[in-house]
Scaffold this active site. Sequence first.
Site, PDB file in Angstrom:
ATOM      1  N   GLY A  31       0.892  -1.305  -0.112  1.00  0.00           N
ATOM      2  CA  GLY A  31      -0.082   0.158  -0.021  1.00  0.00           C
ATOM      3  C   GLY A  31       0.878   1.357   0.021  1.00  0.00           C
ATOM      4  N   CYS A  87       2.550  -8.173  -5.887  1.00  0.00           N
ATOM      5  CA  CYS A  87       3.320  -9.032  -6.978  1.00  0.00           C
ATOM      6  C   CYS A  87       3.098 -10.370  -6.305  1.00  0.00           C
ATOM      7  CB  CYS A  87       4.545  -8.624  -7.176  1.00  0.00           C
ATOM      8  SG  CYS A  87       5.745  -9.785  -7.904  1.00  0.00           S
ATOM      9  N   GLY A 123       5.035  -2.092   3.510  1.00  0.00           N
ATOM     10  CA  GLY A 123       4.434  -2.597   4.951  1.00  0.00           C
ATOM     11  C   GLY A 123       4.717  -4.071   5.109  1.00  0.00           C
ATOM     12  N   ASP A 183      -1.370   2.392   8.817  1.00  0.00           N
ATOM     13  CA  ASP A 183      -2.134   1.729  10.055  1.00  0.00           C
ATOM     14  C   ASP A 183      -1.435   1.866  11.390  1.00  0.00           C
ATOM     15  OD1 ASP A 183      -4.328   1.024   8.447  1.00  0.00           O
ATOM     16  OD2 ASP A 183      -3.798  -0.911   8.255  1.00  0.00           O
ATOM     17  N   GLY A 202     -11.427  15.646  19.246  1.00  0.00           N
ATOM     18  CA  GLY A 202     -12.613  15.771  20.054  1.00  0.00           C
ATOM     19  C   GLY A 202     -13.879  15.059  19.688  1.00  0.00           C
TER      20      GLY A 202
END
Length: 320
Positions: A11, A73, A102, A127, A185
């Site tokens: 990603g 791949c 990643g 993430d 918030g």
Amino acid sequence: MKRIAVLTSGGDCSGMNAAIRAVVRSCLSNGIEVIGVQKGYLGLIRQHSERLTTKSVSGNLKAGGTFLQSARCLEMLEDSGRQLAVENLKKMGVEGLIVIGGDGSLRGARELQMRGIRVMTIPASIDNDIPFTDMSLGVDTALNNIIRAVDNLKDTASSHDRTFVVETMGRNCGYLALVAGIACGAEYALIPESSYDLNAICENLQRRFQEGRDNSIIMVAEGAGKAQDIAEQIKDRIGFETRIMVLGHYQRGGSPSSFDRLLAARFGVTAVEALLQGETGKMLGLSCGAIIQVDLEQVIHGGRRKIDETLFKLSATLGI
Ligand code: ADP
């Protein structure tokens, strides 16, 4: 060492271009040739690569994504594909490889290292679920993207007495939803790491409404539920006009934040220095402000990075 290759895989995220730039500039100032491999491991298999110069990386530091492009791949999942990648790297005369990506990309790098390629890796994933690093590349920019979107949404929520459910990325890790919830918030941050009771949430939304607080933001990480389902359930249970915003791929892109630019520069330069010092099979990480090196083997078997307990406490104290 005379030639180093760099690729971005998996990603995409903001800061990848800045990291490639740091690798290129660091190599060139050490008199080393740099090869940019296109579309991650696919470019290794198909032999799609080009020599990079300072001109190749000029002006793209502030661009999101990756100019070398990224791809999945499948060949890399097979022994034959991994072997072909190794042979092609040797044919190219590459003595060291830097992989920016990643969790899956780190596994690919480990496979190449086990077949004799010297590799260093840079964790890049919005993430923030890669272990042994406080932050992965791209997380901070993604958070800023979410915060900008939710701030804008709050204007509308308050003008129309509305409840908004905002869905962030994070199939297994609620870091983005939780931190954005604190920073914006929000009233709730629903994340895969903790269970939630929608009845209790609805009761609280009603109580807030009776007290005159007629708009609310509920953050939800994609792994904790779908914004659409949650909004429908709120509407069904208490009749509140509830809208959704699914942030999706909007979170990944855009110009990298100053934090990600600096992290990319530190990671890129350290990756080259480590290869020159004879290191291999390592992931770089950020730990208490310092750049550290961790064995890829440890990272791969380290599970997902857990959200810092203090963030849970902080959000609870703030009433999120
Ligand atoms: P990310 O790096 O963002 O986690 P992926 O999980 O899709 O993204 O992995 C990116 C690429 O890394 C895959 O398309 C594949 O080429 C390679 N890869 C993933 N897992 C492995 C593995 N176990 N062995 C070798 N290569 C892998």
